[in-house]
Design a protein around this motif. Sequence first.
Motif, PDB file in Angstrom:
ATOM      1  N   ARG A  96     -23.779  26.955   2.351  1.00 54.22           N
ATOM      2  CA  ARG A  96     -24.553  25.861   1.591  1.00 54.22           C
ATOM      3  C   ARG A  96     -25.591  25.376   2.742  1.00 54.22           C
ATOM      4  NH1 ARG A  96     -19.146  23.249   0.815  1.00 54.22           N
ATOM      5  NH2 ARG A  96     -19.490  22.184   2.743  1.00 54.22           N
TER       6      ARG A  96
ATOM      7  N   GLY B  60     -24.628  16.627  -2.780  1.00 53.29           N
ATOM      8  CA  GLY B  60     -24.237  16.933  -1.414  1.00 53.29           C
ATOM      9  C   GLY B  60     -24.733  16.008  -0.458  1.00 53.29           C
TER      10      GLY B  60
ATOM     11  N   THR C 148     -24.812  20.619   7.547  1.00 49.02           N
ATOM     12  CA  THR C 148     -25.102  20.862   6.410  1.00 49.02           C
ATOM     13  C   THR C 148     -25.753  19.841   5.576  1.00 49.02           C
ATOM     14  OG1 THR C 148     -22.902  21.923   6.223  1.00 49.02           O
ATOM     15  CG2 THR C 148     -23.786  21.537   3.992  1.00 49.02           C
TER      16      THR C 148
END
Length: 423
Positions: free
Chosen positions: A2, A34, A42
């Motif tokens: 990701r 996200g 991330t």
Amino acid sequence: VRSMAAMALAALAEASAPYGIESFESVLTPLWRGVRLLHDRTLGAYLKAIGLILPLMQPEHSAYYAGEVLPVIVREMASPDDDMKRTVLILVRQVCQCDGVDAANLRDSVLPPLLRHFWVRRTALDRRTWRLLLNSTAELAIRAGGACVLAELVPRLKDDSEPFRRMVTDAVARISTEVGLADLSARLEELLVPFRRMVADAVTRISTEVGLADLSARLEELLVDGVLFAFQQEGSAGGASREGTANARETRLTLRAVACVLDKLGRRAARYLNQVVSMVKWRLNNKSTNVRQSAAELSARVAPLLAHCDESELLAQLGAVLFEFLGEEFPDVLGALIGALCEVVRVIGIANMSPHVNELLPRLTPILKNRHERVQENCIVLVGEIARLGAPYVSAREWMRVCFELLELLKAARKSIRRAAVA
């Protein structure tokens, strides 16, 4: 995976700017999901991608999405991770650059946590974060207004940590240069009162691009008092142990700030000139060579302003004081003294010069033998000014002595000295 995908999107958005938002519409939803769910590295990659996609949007869309991402930015400002902190600072700058972002929202929701989490001593020790913070703060000041940011930064000019103090002054300089000081309010002037003696070298670029015409009388007084105090502190803070290249560079920055502020004030600076000349006289007697040199260089910068403000008496006093110190043994200081004396002669004229040129030139003739390049060059320029403006006041015998010394200087290694001797 990701993280790498988000970084790839960020690279694509940066390469296609300012076009190509249509190609990224399909990834906006997973990116926003996200941002709300992810954490740590991330999340940093996702924020970086969103920050680079925002400039591609239309103003109304970028303003909406910027408002949506602001709570995440504010939350992550408290993160202990240095990489996340740098990502947040970059994102703050990108959000501030978006058209349509509400200035009041930035002022109320972004500025307080930015000051609380980033404007601390620890940040001043990290050069990378320092530069990002300066850029973000300057952009925030442009969007939200310079006065509200300066109101929070000015108290930190009094901090005990020198690196932190330097970081704050650099930020004040950036904001003053890019935003200006016209919107400073009475509230900010009240905040400046307890800290009126520490504006420091941050104002080196205030006057060159913004000007000082909009400053109130009170703020003008605080500004001048602050830069003069900072200039005095450069020599007294560290004593002889701090002399060297770094300290000299800091002193030059502060000197430039004082000169720029006084120059841009013009005739409004007349009431401060007596204080400046008194400070120069006092510093010329200091045991530190760096302090004496900075005083002489300030004299050279202030001399044209003294003439502009019709302070002929102060100018004559300054010329007499500089003449008394021509016996200086350190060549750097002597070169600065001669350069200042040259400026005084140039602006006051031969007729009003004190002492008269028939006393000044015999003192300069032996100095022409000095092998220091700055001393030689400044001395030649000063002799040239005397020859141009007041040759009849000096005897032919003295001019003959000067000519023989100038002939010797034609052998100098430095081209500028040879050129000055020929001219």
